[in-house]
Scaffold this active site. Structure first.
Site, mmCIF file in Angstrom:
data_model
loop_
_atom_site.group_PDB
_atom_site.id
_atom_site.type_symbol
_atom_site.label_atom_id
_atom_site.label_comp_id
_atom_site.label_asym_id
_atom_site.label_seq_id
_atom_site.Cartn_x
_atom_site.Cartn_y
_atom_site.Cartn_z
ATOM 1 N N GLY A 1 -15.954 5.499 12.049
ATOM 2 C CA GLY A 1 -15.317 6.727 11.595
ATOM 3 C C GLY A 1 -16.215 7.515 10.657
ATOM 4 O O GLY A 1 -16.228 8.748 10.679
ATOM 5 N N CYS B 1 -11.806 -0.411 -13.306
ATOM 6 C CA CYS B 1 -12.275 -1.774 -13.530
ATOM 7 C C CYS B 1 -12.433 -2.563 -12.234
ATOM 8 O O CYS B 1 -12.891 -3.697 -12.250
ATOM 9 C CB CYS B 1 -11.345 -2.499 -14.483
ATOM 10 N N SER C 1 -11.033 6.533 12.958
ATOM 11 C CA SER C 1 -11.681 5.223 12.995
ATOM 12 C C SER C 1 -10.718 4.182 13.538
ATOM 13 O O SER C 1 -9.583 4.061 13.059
ATOM 14 C CB SER C 1 -12.127 4.834 11.584
#
Length: 460
Positions: A69, A322, A196
């Site tokens: 994709g 994080c 995709s």
């Protein structure tokens, strides 16, 4: 193990598995050759193209298969810009496009030097305004790009209205339909479309690019005679056959499965804020993909939260800083202006059992509580319980990463009187997003930022 990350990659559909095995036996020859084995391979390739084109809503000769994709997006943007180089080099995108779109647009702009990319902002649900998008189109705009639905929060974009604005301006619109194509066709009006296969349960390594007849398009890079001269190299025919077969299969099941999964997602959207304090559910509550929900939890380290959920046998993803090697929040959450810390994306694959969702809702509160306790997050309390009542305080969180700056802010906000201020010193990239989001969630006034100093005024 409950796999709740189909937005990243959906499990291989049973039809794809069967088609792949059959095509390995029948489709190994070169479809460009005229002998018997080649003709048989060509028939399989043509049938796959017709199947995919029917699902996309285009002519078979408008669609080519690509190695991914991302390749479809990159080649679509490059070919469209090259085909319209006499018009200009300006590109319009939404601020929440997939990174493959943003990277491709910026790279092509950098190559030409005289071009520009305009990023259209979104509201807090992640949707663009058709009027704002239309205003970004210029006389030298060569291409516009808009996803059909967002990959992180599930918000469906107003493709039809934006396509009409692009048509009126004479600008082709490329739609990234990776997240939505398995659920249904994209609204009419687009000029180019990319998708995709592994997003809808097909095999990885297959994408598709559709270019409408009449759209100026000049393929870039070395090409050969395959795939209309747009994609070089030998076709991965078994994977292409499996991708097309699975697309047809999931679309046949889409209406019923969408209705079933929407009920489960609605349950998550409603129950999580009730079960877990200080949670923000993001994305449009109505105009969204049926299987996807994203929420963010205050005072939680996103990476730790994902690890703890994995230990509890739940596979989810996150846009928190994080969880990223760059330590920056997701560009989607940043563009929306919503909380990024403790971000969790749940995307249910077809066939998800109701019992697994119920188990997730049972496990999540304990997991979040343990992570918050480990990080020293404040216990939920009334903020009038402060004792010092100092008119202003300074919290030094320099060098500390998300979610520590917000945790330190929450600990002391009750120690200033109503109207008093807390200045948070932080050089963490996520704080630029999470401190204003915390203020909105907790009903305080965000006074802005100067350098590494964030000012917060207690309102009550």
């Amino acid at each position: 193990m409950a796999y709740f990350d189909s937005a990243s990659s959906a499990p291989l559909h049973p039809v794809a598995h069967e088609a792949l095995r059959a095509a390995l036996d029948e489709g190994w020859a070169d479809p460009a050759r005229l002998y018997r084995e080649g003709r048989r391979a060509r028939l399989l390739l043509d049938a796959a193209r017709e199947t995919a084109a029917e699902a996309v809503g285009c002519r078979p000769d408008e669609l080519v298969f690509t190695p991914s994709g991302t390749y479809a997006v990159h080649s679509g943007i490059a070919g469209a810009l090259a085909g319209r180089r006499r018009v200009g080099t300006h590109v319009v995108v939404s601020a929440v496009e997939h990174s493959s779109v943003l990277h491709a647009a910026r790279t092509r702009v950098a190559d030409r030097g005289d071009a520009a990319v305009t990023e259209v902002p979104v509201d807090r649900t992640g949707a663009v305004s058709p009027r704002t998008y239309a205003a970004a189109l210029r006389a030298d705009t060569a291409l516009a790009c808009l996803q059909s639905a967002n990959h992180e929060v599930g918000t469906v974009q107003p493709v039809a209205a934006v396509a009409e604005a692009c048509r009126a301006a004479g600008v082709p619109l490329l739609v990234d339909a990776a997240q939505s194509l398995g659920w249904g066709p994209v609204d009419a009006g687009w000029s180019l479309l990319a998708a995709s296969a592994h997003k809808w349960g097909g095999p990885a390594g297959v994408g598709l690019l559709a270019v409408r007849k009449g759209v100026r398009f000049a393929p870039q890079g070395p090409m050969d005679e395959r795939e209309s001269g747009r994609v070089p190299g030998f076709e991965n025919l078994p994977a292409i056959v499996a991708a097309a077969a699975s697309l047809r299969a999931v679309r046949a099941e889409a209406a019923d499965e969408a209705a079933r999964l929407r009920v489960l997602v609605d349950r998550i959207r409603e129950r999580v804020p009730e079960l877990v304090p200080d949670v923000e559910v993001v994305g449009d509550p109505v105009d969204r993909l049926p299987h996807l929900v994203t929420f963010s939890c205050l005072y939680v380290d996103g990476e730790t939260l994902l690890h703890e959920l994995d230990r509890a046998d739940f596979s989810v993803s996150s846009g928190s800083s994080c969880t990223s090697s760059t330590l920056t929040p997701s560009h989607v959450l940043r563009a929306m202006g919503v909380l990024s810390e403790g971000n969790v994306r749940v995307s249910l694959p077809p066939g998800t059992a109701e019992a697994e969702v119920d188990r997730f809702l049972q496990v999540l509160p304990g997991v979040v509580a343990r992570v918050r306790e480990r990080l020293g997050a404040p216990v939920v309390r009334t903020e009038s319980a402060g004792v010092s009542e100092a008119p202003s305080l300074v919290v030094d969180a320099l060098g500390k990463l998300c979610p520590i700056p917000v945790i330190e802010l929450a600990k002391v906000i009750g120690d200033v009187p109503v109207g008093g201020t807390v200045t948070v010193l932080s050089d963490d990239e996520a704080a630029r997003l999470d401190i204003p989001a915390w203020c909105e969630m907790r009903g305080h006034e965000y006074g802005g930022r100067r350098g590494t100093a964030f000012l917060v005024r207690r309102l009550g």
